[in-house]
Write an enzyme that holds these catalytic residues in place. Structure first.
Site, PDB file in Angstrom:
ATOM      1  CB  SER A  91      -4.059  37.950 -24.017  1.00 39.87           C
ATOM      2  OG  SER A  91      -3.961  37.150 -22.860  1.00 39.87           O
ATOM      3  CE1 TYR A 130      -9.705  38.934 -22.850  1.00 41.80           C
ATOM      4  CE2 TYR A 130      -7.972  37.342 -22.368  1.00 41.80           C
ATOM      5  CZ  TYR A 130      -8.376  38.648 -22.545  1.00 41.80           C
ATOM      6  OH  TYR A 130      -7.471  39.676 -22.437  1.00 41.80           O
ATOM      7  CB  THR A 153     -10.092  51.659 -27.938  1.00 44.33           C
ATOM      8  OG1 THR A 153      -9.307  50.466 -27.947  1.00 44.33           O
ATOM      9  CG2 THR A 153      -9.997  52.348 -29.291  1.00 44.33           C
ATOM     10  N   GLY A 154     -10.711  51.745 -24.859  1.00 47.23           N
ATOM     11  CA  GLY A 154     -10.743  51.151 -23.528  1.00 47.23           C
ATOM     12  C   GLY A 154      -9.968  51.974 -22.525  1.00 47.23           C
ATOM     13  CB  ALA A 155      -9.036  55.537 -22.648  1.00 47.19           C
ATOM     14  CB  SER A 156     -12.958  54.447 -18.960  1.00 46.44           C
ATOM     15  OG  SER A 156     -13.503  53.183 -19.319  1.00 46.44           O
ATOM     16  CB  SER A 157     -11.233  50.316 -17.005  1.00 49.91           C
ATOM     17  OG  SER A 157     -11.041  49.285 -16.065  1.00 49.91           O
ATOM     18  CB  ILE A 206      -4.107  47.786 -20.032  1.00 49.63           C
ATOM     19  CG1 ILE A 206      -3.608  46.568 -19.244  1.00 49.63           C
ATOM     20  CG2 ILE A 206      -3.104  48.164 -21.128  1.00 49.63           C
ATOM     21  CD1 ILE A 206      -3.594  45.281 -20.051  1.00 49.63           C
ATOM     22  N   GLY A 207      -5.739  50.471 -20.422  1.00 49.41           N
ATOM     23  CA  GLY A 207      -5.998  51.688 -21.191  1.00 49.41           C
ATOM     24  C   GLY A 207      -5.844  52.938 -20.356  1.00 49.41           C
TER      25      GLY A 207
END
Length: 464
Positions: free
Chosen positions: A146, A159, A16-20, A22-23
């Protein structure tokens, strides 16, 4: 239960979050190593571009446009993964978004939206992954937390709260699955400051563009960590020695480190530059279509982390130390309980080391503790440095122990950034100059501990 994980080339991996950030770095590295990929994010255009990139290089991938803060979207990721590839072997919960600002200036609605993505997205993903992995014989769940899972910092309080929540959920899930003897490993990866578009995409309530407070690492450091956990069960791991250093200092001096953190983070987070885009154009409220791994950090970015490599490969690291003649823990036992100067030379065939004693000024002990974390972050970018320990001896006295493969490595370190950082701050924080003592004789492979003579040293470096 001893969980057996497949080689990455034999796996189906959900990210998930693969477009930017770390992903994206993880997706590209996993594709390079032969994994079949299920790539999820809100950014349809960026995902399509990434799938074309993977397939153009001979890989296999599908994309699923999904907002992980919506449970139905996450269920759809699971169903489309199973429909396309028949199973899932590793599920990486990485999607997350930043939010900068003082807590009293941050709308609660923004905090709630961030929690839906950063925390509930990981909850939904983990629970869907458990169903799939139970059904198909096991695998790995990897949650991206994190360094602030362990230690809150100002100006990113919301966060920090999301990442604290992720840590608590992950630990509880791991224990429940262990109790069931389920063949599922659960890993929490805790990155430090990473040069991704995180500050650029975050919703920013500060008056200027935010940027990272160093030390800063490349996304590849985290991607390597994630893929290691996909093939070898790991409970948790820091991605970047700076993250480990901050957490360690926070545990050693949880109250005393507050002031140093305030001094570093509150003035250090605003860049002084005007915001890059209007408030309404932010990644919390809207998907971004930029397929970018790296951010716009202008300082030094460390491409590797020696600490993380050592943490993930302890046996290989130990073997390397023995191969250079250094047995770190045995050597540590040879150090005196009170600061002392140790002399003698073992010649060029045995590893060299430094034993440094720091005595803090009254009221400055916790700032010295924070300084050690900063030195560690610099030291690990110096290839000549092998093990490094910063230890609190008592309330105001600290010891640093460093080992090197040879005399040249030691001399190179003395002119490095870690030593420069120590010297730059020593007058303000230390009661007397840092005392660099000599400890040349370390254990050779197969030998008993030598009897080290205690003699006064005349090392000119002691003048630092």
């Amino acid at each position: 239960m001893n969980v057996q994980l497949k080689p990455i080339a034999d796996q189906v991996v959900v990210i998930t979050g693969a477009s930017s950030g770390i992903g994206l770095a993880t997706a590209r590295l996993a594709a390079e190593r032969g994994a079949k990929l299920v790539l999820a994010a809100r950014s349809e255009g960026a995902l399509r571009q990434l799938v074309e990139e993977v397939r153009g290089k001979g890989g296999q991938a599908i994309h699923v446009v999904a907002d992980v803060g919506r449970e139905d979207d996450v269920r759809r990721i699971a169903s489309e993964a199973e429909a396309a590839f028949g199973r899932v072997d590793t599920w990486v919960n990485n999607a997350g978004i930043g939010l900068y600002g003082r807590l009293e200036d941050t709308p609660v609605d923004d905090m709630r939206r961030q929690m839906e993505t950063n925390y509930w997205g990981q909850v939904y993903g983990s629970l869907e992954a458990v169903k799939l992995l139970r059904r198909h014989g096991g695998g790995a769940i990897i949650n991206v937390g994190s360094e602030v899972s362990e230690r809150g910092i100002p100006l990113q309080g919301s966060y920090c709260a999301t990442k604290h929540a992720v840590k608590g959920f992950t630990e509880a899930l791991r224990m429940e699955l262990e109790w069931d003897e389920a063949p599922i490993s659960v890993t929490l990866v805790k990155p430090g400051q990473i040069d991704t578009p995180f500050p650029v995409n975050a919703k920013n309530h500060l008056s200027s563009e935010p940027h990272h407070v160093p030390p800063v690492y490349a996304p590849a450091v985290v991607a390597e960590t994630i893929l290691h956990a996909a093939v070898k069960p790991v409970r948790d791991v820091y991605a970047g020695g700076g993250a480990k250093g901050m957490a360690t200092m926070a545990h050693l001096a949880p109250g005393g480190i507050d002031r140093p953190m305030e001094k570093m983070v509150i003035p250090g987070t605003p860049s002084g530059r005007p915001p890059l885009r209007p408030m309404e154009r932010n990644g919390l409220d809207h998907a971004t279509e930029r397929l970018e791994e790296r951010g716009n950090y202008e300082g030094h970015v460390m491409r590797t982390s020696l600490y993380t490599k050592a943490a993930l490969n302890p046996l290989a690291t130990a073997a390397a130390l023995i191969g250079t003649g250094a047995a770190l823990f045995a050597a540590r036992k040879l150090l005196p309980h009170l600061p002392a100067r140790i002399g003698g030379s073992a010649g060029d065939t045995t590893a060299k080391a430094l034993h440094i004693t720091l005595e803090a000024r009254p009221g400055k002990a916790d700032e010295v503790a924070a300084l050690l974390a900063g030195i560690l972050a610099e030291v690990e970018s110096e290839p000549a440095t092998r093990p490094w320990f910063g230890l609190r001896h008592d309330g105001s006295t600290f010891e640093i122990f460093e080992a090197f493969p040879d005399e040249a490595g030691r001399e190179a370190h003395l002119t490095g950034k870690g030593a420069a950082l120590l010297m730059a701050r020593s007058n303000a924080l230390l009661a007397k100059p840092a005392r660099i003592d000599r400890l040349d004789v370390l254990m050779r492979k197969g030998e008993a501990a030598p009897d080290i003579p205690m003699v006064k040293a005349s090392d000119p470096a002691g003048k630092s």
